[in-house]
Structure formats: structure tokens, C-alpha cells
Write an enzyme that holds these catalytic residues in place. Structure first.
Site, PDB file in Angstrom:
ATOM      1  N   ASP A   1       0.843  -1.195   0.000  1.00  0.00           N
ATOM      2  CA  ASP A   1       0.000   0.000   0.000  1.00  0.00           C
ATOM      3  C   ASP A   1       0.884   1.252   0.000  1.00  0.00           C
ATOM      4  O   ASP A   1       2.042   1.212   0.403  1.00  0.00           O
ATOM      5  CB  ASP A   1      -0.922   0.022   1.224  1.00  0.00           C
ATOM      6  CG  ASP A   1      -0.161  -0.097   2.521  1.00  0.00           C
ATOM      7  OD1 ASP A   1       0.821  -0.881   2.567  1.00  0.00           O
ATOM      8  OD2 ASP A   1      -0.532   0.573   3.503  1.00  0.00           O
ATOM      9  N   GLU A   2       0.280   2.318  -0.445  1.00  0.00           N
ATOM     10  CA  GLU A   2       0.862   3.653  -0.306  1.00  0.00           C
ATOM     11  C   GLU A   2       2.307   3.768  -0.774  1.00  0.00           C
ATOM     12  O   GLU A   2       3.183   4.190  -0.026  1.00  0.00           O
ATOM     13  CB  GLU A   2       0.744   4.137   1.146  1.00  0.00           C
ATOM     14  CG  GLU A   2      -0.693   4.272   1.603  1.00  0.00           C
ATOM     15  CD  GLU A   2      -0.813   4.934   2.959  1.00  0.00           C
ATOM     16  OE1 GLU A   2      -1.491   5.966   3.045  1.00  0.00           O
ATOM     17  OE2 GLU A   2      -0.232   4.419   3.939  1.00  0.00           O
TER      18      GLU A   2
END
Lengths: 596, 567
Positions: free
Chosen positions: A353-354
Site C-alpha cells: 500500500d501507499e
């Protein structure tokens, strides 16, 4: 036969008797499903047949007979036998049930499992059937299940059907609902809670208590977000330096023995322990041991004068693994091997993620790759292609956050992630991300932040934040929480995780997880942040949030959840209250009959 | 002389040393106040002179000498002597201070009070001066104060200047900041916390723990919202039936002995116990004992098909005292008398919030009065005129919620409430209503989606609020202070500490020494690190205050800040 009247809270003149309360409500035009001051099971079973609500006494010698004697099940049987005998639970509203004082006492609960060797894994059968005979129809209850995991669910159900009555001048009786048959099975196979142990540390005891609470709520996946940029508490046999240098300290690590204990505790409670080592982002803490493999480690997250798009991380705590360096994979392969040994769970959460462009861009190696015409997507693809096959070869199904495909800035093509070994976990844009992921053919675990993030609505944690110094009268927006407002138990309960999906697509929804990110949580607040809101998830994913007529059942769930919260508190889980005690004593009086 | 290096959290290579962290931050264009890994006091004192930051060791025989031996103070002295010796507090960041190992140990703290008889009441002097000598300049510290209450504040300050260092292979040292002088006094005389014990019950132990923490935060008013429509937990000697029938049960009442214990506990800690018996609204629970004096008791709060304006209560739990019935006042007079005996506090909170027209209108007596041409305002006026003088004659200053004057539907004229015996507590419309009245209040309910007063009030929101916003100097003088409030619809002992702390610490500093630095700038940025440390200390002292940041932020001061002003 005698009928115990509901025990008055103190004085009978103050306690509004249930019957008269109903009359008063009807006079005011108040219409709701009849409130049954009965004994309830949370999550509500799929099917409970109880033609003549009644209760029988439990023998002081009551025993649970475990016909199969399987290792995990026998531990659970012992635990529930002790619980049933010792809990002496007092419901807030005493069940008004006929009790036969001449009927023989219930002596046994016999547990029979058809397929005792079935391992605890995704999709395992958790169904059970529980029969408790009516008064004078027998002294033995029966629990049958296909697997030991289903049997554990049935044991929990039985324990919640037991309560104590009398005491003081009268004899103390242990009663159990009788003349009933429960058939039960979950709607969704994946029902979980994510706990982040990197932003703040939680001792083992807190984790075990949480797993115990999950089991009581028939949840089956403890998603352990073990590491992140802030600390690396996992002491890995092959890579001990990651924790020795990257944890918060010697008392704030999880040893291999701790992991074994947690995994085994989960097995004894029918809860899978699904580990997440978030990569390649969220790895700042790795840099203490291996600075050479981490880009932008421990820099200031959002430099003054730079745009949000040029930040190095979305919150304080920077660092992404560098996919262009061979050593990154040397270390990861050792980690993967350790993880496969430590965690029997067949799902492995690899994070992803991210990915923040600014972080990789400040790294000289990556920067050169980019200026030579490479792209950030290629950098991520290199990472996935160099790790995913290793995990698959370890017989793991890899869970990634949705970002790996859906992040608009950095993502990979679905072609490199075969859906038969990949699951995506959604957290952005409510049902929209779920729809996109299943449209691509991937199984999905739903953790929509708008509904399932337990930390939201609590302000922001960054310091020097001028948004809290606006003149009176300014728009408070969400109080500074990116995912505010606070997710109430009702918000969680009412969320339909297959919203907007057709039948075929819905089959790809494995289930959901609520998440407690720990920027503003630690052991002091764990129980109250998690419970009873996670109970709301538990019921929605087990038996749904609708009644037999297909109507949302949050109104009648309120009284049941009050009782269940009370029982959890007595069992040592400091769940937060959802209403004044007065509401519980006066069922229906605290409802609203005005739709928003 | 030796300088202990900051104890690394675990491995020195992981711990970003403070100095290098500063360089990194400055390199990124990050500018802020220098972060001092020193020992801090919360709330920050008004004046702390510490020309050469240093520390000396405390003697194992360290003693606090109480020159006056006043009852409440001597209890506090004993308590702090034990605390100082036993706390062995480990700051999250070890103070980097010079420690003299040749200097004599600190042997004593001598407490001298000029006016030991001054009672604990509104406006009492809480100032103090604390002097801890520099190394080799003496072995005795001195605390002087005008009153015992100021001395208690100074004792707390002293206790927070002490920490432990060493241990393990090294000797364990108790250290105290030295060579310093603190002069301190509060900006506002009224600094409180409201706790509602009616919606849900709190055992005495929870109340005492809360008062203890208030004292540690130099708060001085425990506003006890004892009763409401949901339950009446107060067992009054003259009117026991109210609790016997209206409480949640025999294990959920406060006896006179409990009250004495709470009041005394407050006295020993410089915390006034200001009781509120909310009337005439919020009295449904009274009807269990006296149904005849309560209008609309225990009815469904907002009947189907009716407008919000016609509700019987603003939340579930209906009931207003009936001002037109003499028996109402017979009972109230007995309650007032009991209350005056139980609570020495000179402020008495009489409530008067949220009088809902619909409730009084369904009562036959009141309905007749209204159809005969009477008004709701007259009903309320009758109530105030029949109770206020009784309270004044008991030497009480009466606190009402702002509604009594400002509620647009039912209110009384200011002419019947003389300002010299009346205080109003505001809770609506932010600073606007404070323009008109006196004590100020916050809404600090948990900010649920669907909460009438959402969003959640963060510690910063509380810290930054200027309770004299928009007032001129003369008006500001009428602002006695503020209270944060924990209403208990969704709170009980399971969540008490985390709902209250450390957000109430934010109030405590703002009302004690303000929320601005010497240059007049809001100081919430540097307060973050100090509050992290103070929260840590409170947790160690047994208050389960919630965390405000990851431990990583505390270990790396400044790195979790934002340098982007909010737009």
C-alpha cells in the site's frame, strides 16, 4: 413449574416491568419488533428454533463430552466447561422464561465432529448444529459439526445460552435455554480484525485477550500488521537485526516463542493468525539494520514548501524498500522463509500500500533508473516480480492492499498477479474499489476505511497542526481525521460489503476486516477502541444485518449488543458502553422512531 | 561532573540522536523551537528560571518538611514524599543534563505557608514559589506559598521535576532538576472537569482516581453532575427514597460516607467538589420515589409523528419537576439542606438546562395553568423564585446552565437572578454566549458520526480554545474559567480514563498558564512533546490516558510535526 419474574434492578417500583413498558410504548405510537427478554447469542445464529422458550438447570457436575479428543478441540472443550460452570453471568435484563424445577438437570453436552482432521484454513466448514432438549426430554445436549472449528463456534453459542439466577437468599441456579435447536454457519468465510503493532507496541497478553474476544464473537482471522516504518517488533530467526535494531526496545519485540504461543492460542480458539510484513512501503524501521536497502529512510515526511504530491510519506515515518538492489531480495527471501515457518496460515499479507513517488525519487539508484527512462511502475513491477513467485513457491496465497493495482500514481498490471494466488484488500472509496477489484477477477477482503477503520474520527496525530487553531465558528470538517467521522457500531453493522455487486461478483468477496491502526492507540485503549464495534462486524459477516423479512435489524440488535457488551466486560474485555444502563433496563425507550 | 548521555531506547544506532535529528530537520527547511530533552512540568509554570539546566541527586532519606502542619497539607506532604521516593519515573527521552556526582545530595524540601487557614474556595490564592538550589549551593529546596492550596500545587511541580536514572549495572539515581526557581499561579481561578454519574454509574474508586489526576494537572473543580433523568445515585439523609428507588441499584449509590470521602479526598488535593442536582429538567429518575412532583416522567422521549419542537426531552429519559405543586419545594428544601451539609463547596449547581416545553405541557396542572393564560416562562420563574432564595440563604452562589436566561423557548428575566449570587455556565454557540455570561464550557463528548456535538474534540482543539475570545478586558474579568465535560451516555468506568485524559490536561495548561509562548504565539507545537511525556507519566501513575502519537514520534522529537499551515 415456577416463573422467575425479572429481577428488579433494585426496587420494583422503579423498574418498569417489560409488559407495562410495551403498553406505554404502543400508546405513544411506538412500534418495533417485540423485545424478547430472552437469552441471546452474539452473533445471532442463522437459524434458531425455540418453539417454547424455556430453561432448564445445569447440573453442578455438568460436563462437556468430547467424543473425538482432537488436540485443539479438547483444549476448547475444557475451556468452555470451565467457563460454563464458573461464569455465572447475570443478564442486565433477566430472561423471563419458564423454568421447570422438577425436570432433571442438564448433565452433558456431547460434541461430535465428522471430520476432525480438517485444518484451520480459509473456507473451512464452520457450521454446527446444537440441540438442547426441552424439560423432561433428556439430560444431554448435543453439538454436531463437520470440523473442530465449527464445534468451537457451537461451544461458544452454548456458553452464551447459559446464565445465573437467584443467589442471596435463594439458591444460585445455573440455567440454560432449552428445547431449542440451533443451526448455524457463517455467511462469509473471512471475518477479521487488523491490529497494527508497529506504530505502538502491544504486549502478548493484549493480543491473546483480543484473540479470545474474537473467538467469542466467532471471528476467525487475526490480521496482524506486525511491522511498519515506526518500529519492527518481529524478532526473526534469520534476520534478528531487523528487530534488535528496529524495534522500540528489548521489551517491545515478539520472539519466535511469542509467535508460536499466539498461533497456538489462535488454533485453540479457531482464529487464524494472518501476518503482514508491509513492503515495499512502510519500511523505515528496516533502515536501522539495513540502511542500504531502504530509500528515503527516516527523513522528514512532508518538507516545508513542498506540495503534498512531493511528500516522502503520507504520515510521519518515511522509507520504502529499494527494489533495484539485489540485497533487498536476499533479505526478503530469508524473511519469507522465516515467516512460512513461523505462521502456518496459508495467506500471507505482503502489504504494497501507499507507494509514494517522492520517496523512491530521492534515492540515487532509483533516481538514475528513472532519468534513464524507467518508470515508477517498472520499479514496483520489479519488486512484485521478484517477491511474488517466492511467496507462491512457499504455498502462500498473497494478500495485497488494493493499491498495488489501483493506486493512480504507482501500480502494476493485473497480468503479473494471477488471481488464483492473489487476494486484494480494499480500503479506499467504499464499495467502488471492491467493485473494481472483483471486476478484474480477484478475490477481495473488504476493509473500507469509511466503514471499517476503528481509529478514524479521533483527530490527527501530527504535531504543530494549525487546523486545531482556527477561529471559533470555523468549519471543523472531520475534526482533522482523514477518515472521520468516528465509525459507530451501527455504521459498521449496516455496511453491506457486496453493495453494488452482482451474484457472480459477490462470490469473490471473501469477507471483511475492521482495522485498528495504532497512531493513537496502544494497550490503554485497545479494548474500548475494538469492542463492541468489532462485534458489529462479527454479526454482519456471520449472519447478516437483516431480519427474516430482509429489513435491516440494527434496532433490535441494539438491545442484544448491550447485553453482549455487558457479558464481554464480565469476561475481562473492557468494551465501551453504547448506551446508558437506563436504556437497557427500559428496552425500546432510547430508540428513535424518526427516520433521518 | 559527568554528563549522562540520553539512554538509548534500545540500540544507539536506531535511536536518532537529538542533535542529528535537528540537523536533518533544519536541512529540510524545518524550523521550530529547539526541542529540549529536559524535564518538564505540566501544566507549564508561569515562570521558570533555570539559568544553567542541571540536576542533582535526591538523598535516600529525602524528606519534605511541613513547617505548618495543617491537616490537609500534611496529608499532601506525606503523599508527595512517598511519591517522590517511590515513583522512579523514567522519561521517554532521558533529560540531557549535567549532574554533579560530587555535590551533596538534596536532603529536604521545606514548605512554608503564610496563611494556613485560608479555606479551599473559589478565588483562593494558588500561587507558589519553588527554589531548588544549584549543585554545591545547598541541600535544601524551599517551597513558599500563601495558602496550603498553593503549596499543594508547588508539591506537584516538585514531584514532576524528579526522575530516575541508571539502574541495571549502574546505581539507580533519583535526580531532580536543580538551580531553578519557579514562580507560578493560575490564569483562571476555576479549572474543572464535569463528570456525569447518572447516565452511567462510576464507583467511588473511579471518582477518586479522577480527582487525583485532576490535582496532578493543577485542576481545582470537580463538577459532579450527580443526578439526571436516568438515575439518582445520591443517597440523601433526608430523602433516601430518591436513591433507594431512583438509582440503578444498591451497588450503584453514593452514601453520605462516600460523599464525605470524596470531599475530603478533594480537600487533601486542592480540588473543590462542586455538586450539581439538575432541576427542574433532567429529573425523570425522581419519579420512582415521587411520581406526583414530576411531569412527563419516563415517557417515550420523541413520539412518532411529532415534530422535534414537540418532543418531551432532547434525549431518551423524560421528566421535569412540576413547579406548580407545593410538594416539589418541600422535597427540594430538604435536598438543599442535605446538600449544604454534605458539600462544603460554596458554589451549588442547580442545573436549569434544557427545559422542554413539551414535557411541561403534557402535565395536567401545568396544562391548565397555560390554558388559563399562564406562560412557560412564568412556570420557570415560579421555580427559580421558589428555589434560588433558599440556596442563597444557605450561603451558596448558584450556578445555572446558560439556558435559564438564553433558552429561546423557556427562560427567565435576568432581573430575578442577581449577578452577585449567580454564575452561568455556557455550553452552546462557542464564544457567543460567553459574551453574555460567565463560566465557560466545552463539549467534549466522543465525536461520533451522528453526534450532535461532533467531531471529536482533540487535545489541540481544547488546548487552543480561548475562552475569552471576542471579549474586552472588562468582560474577560467575568470569565471565571472553564470546565471540560464528560457526559456519560456512551461512557462508564471502562472508558473513563481514556476519554478524560490527556485531553483534560490540555484544558489544565490553557487555564493555568495559557496556550501561548512568551512571544504570544500559540504553543501547541512544543506542547505536543511535553504532553507525550506527561501522558506517559500519568499512565505510570495509574491513569490510563490515551496515547496521542506513536512512540516513534516521541523518540524523534519534531519529526511527526507538520510544517504546512492548514488551509
Amino acid at each position: 413449574m415456577y416463573t422467575p419474574t425479572p429481577r428488579p434492578p433494585y426496587s420494583s417500583s422503579y423498574s418498569i416491568h417489560l409488559v407495562s413498558a410495551f403498553i406505554a410504548l404502543i400508546n405513544l405510537g411506538y412500534i418495533t419488533p417485540p423485545v424478547s427478554a430472552q437469552i441471546n447469542v452474539w452473533p445471532k445464529p442463522r437459524s434458531l428454533s425455540w418453539p417454547t422458550p424455556q430453561a432448564v438447570r445445569i447440573s453442578p457436575a455438568f460436563a462437556i463430552n468430547d467424543v473425538n479428543s482432537c488436540p485443539n478441540l479438547s483444549t476448547a472443550v475444557k475451556r468452555y466447561q470451565t467457563l460454563v460452570r464458573s461464569e455465572k453471568h447475570r443478564p442486565l435484563v433477566t430472561p423471563a422464561l419458564n423454568i421447570s424445577d422438577s425436570a432433571p438437570l442438564l448433565q452433558t453436552l456431547t460434541v461430535l465432529v465428522a471430520d476432525p482432521g480438517s485444518p484451520l484454513q480459509h473456507g473451512v466448514d464452520e457450521s454446527y448444529t446444537l440441540r438442547i432438549p426441552a424439560a423432561n426430554r433428556g439430560t444431554g445436549a448435543n453439538l454436531t459439526a463437520k470440523t473442530v472449528w465449527g464445534a468451537m463456534r457451537g461451544l461458544e453459542t452454548f456458553s452464551q445460552l447459559v446464565w445465573a439466577w437467584g443467589g442471596g437468599d435463594r439458591p444460585l441456579l445455573l440455567l440454560v435455554a432449552s428445547g431449542l435447536e440451533v443451526w448455524d454457519a457463517p455467511l462469509f468465510p473471512h471475518r477479521g480484525l487488523l491490529l497494527d503493532t508497529s506504530r505502538n507496541y502491544y504486549p502478548i497478553a493484549d493480543i491473546l485477550r483480543t484473540i479470545e474476544g474474537m473467538s467469542a464473537n466467532k471471528l476467525n482471522v487475526f490480521h496482524w500488521h506486525i511491522t511498519d516504518s515506526q518500529s519492527f517488533p518481529l524478532l526473526l530467526p534469520s534476520e534478528p537485526d531487523l528487530a534488535l535494531k528496529g524495534s522500540y526496545g528489548p521489551d517491545m519485540m515478539y520472539s519466535a516463542a511469542d509467535i508460536h504461543r499466539i498461533v497456538r492460542f489462535g488454533l485453540d480458539h479457531g482464529v487464524r493468525v494472518l501476518p503482514e510484513i508491509d513492503t515495499p512501503g512502510h519500511t523505515g524501521s528496516w533502515a536501522v539494520a539495513y540502511p542500504e536497502i531502504v530509500a528515503c529512510a527516516n527523513m522528514f515526511w512532508w518538507p516545508a514548501g513542498s506540495d503534498w504530491a512531493d511528500r516522502l510519506a503520507s504520515e510521519p515515518g518515511t522509507g520504502h524498500l529499494n527494489p533495484l538492489i539485489p540485497k533487498t531480495y536476499e533479505i526478503l527471501r530469508k524473511i519469507f522463509s522465516d515467516m512460512a515457518n513461523l505462521f502456518p496460515e496459508q495467506f500471507y499479507h505482503a502489504g504494497a500500500d501507499e507507494i509514494i513517488p517522492g520517496c523512491w525519487k530521492v534515492d540515487p539508484t532509483i533516481n538514475k533508473f528513472l532519468s534513464d527512462g524507467g518508470t515508477l511502475n517498472q520499479v514496483l513491477e520489479k519488486f512484485i516480480n521478484s517477491t511474488f513467485p517466492d511467496l507462491v513457491s512457499l504455498n502462500r496465497t498473497v494478500v495485497y492492499w488494493e493499491d498495488v493495482l489501483l493506486n493512480p500514481d504507482v501500480n502494476v498490471s493485473p497480468t503479473i498477479l494471477p488471481p488464483d494466488h492473489t487476494i486484494l484488500q480494499t480500503w479506499n472509496n467504499g464499495p467502488n474499489s471492491t467493485k473494481r477489484v472483483v471486476s478484474l477477477g480477484y478475490p477481495v477482503i473488504v476493509s473500507s476505511a469509511d466503514y471499517y477503520y476503528l481509529d478514524c474520527g479521533h483527530g490527527d496525530f501530527v504535531g504543530n497542526d494549525s487546523q486545531y487553531d482556527l477561529p471559533p465558528g470555523s468549519d471543523p470538517r472531520n475534526g482533522g481525521s482523514w477518515c472521520g467521522p468516528f465509525k459507530t457500531w451501527q455504521t459498521i453493522y449496516n455496511y453491506d460489503i457486496t453493495y453494488g455487486l452482482n451474484e457472480e461478483e459477490s462470490k469473490l468477496v471473501l469477507g471483511g476486516e475492521v482495522a485498528l491502526w495504532s497512531e493513537q492507540a496502544d494497550p490503554t485503549v485497545l479494548d474500548a477502541r475494538v469492542w463492541p464495534r468489532t462485534s458489529a462486524l462479527a454479526e454482519t459477516l456471520w449472519s447478516g444485518n437483516r431480519d427474516e423479512k430482509g429489513m435491516k435489524r440494527y434496532a433490535e440488535a441494539t438491545d442484544r449488543l448491550n447485553e453482549w457488551r455487558h457479558r464481554m466486560v464480565n469476561r475481562g474485555i473492557k468494551a465501551e458502553p453504547i448506551q446508558p444502563l437506563w436504556c437497557i433496563r427500559n428496552p425500546g425507550m432510547c430508540n428513535t422512531v424518526h427516520p433521518i
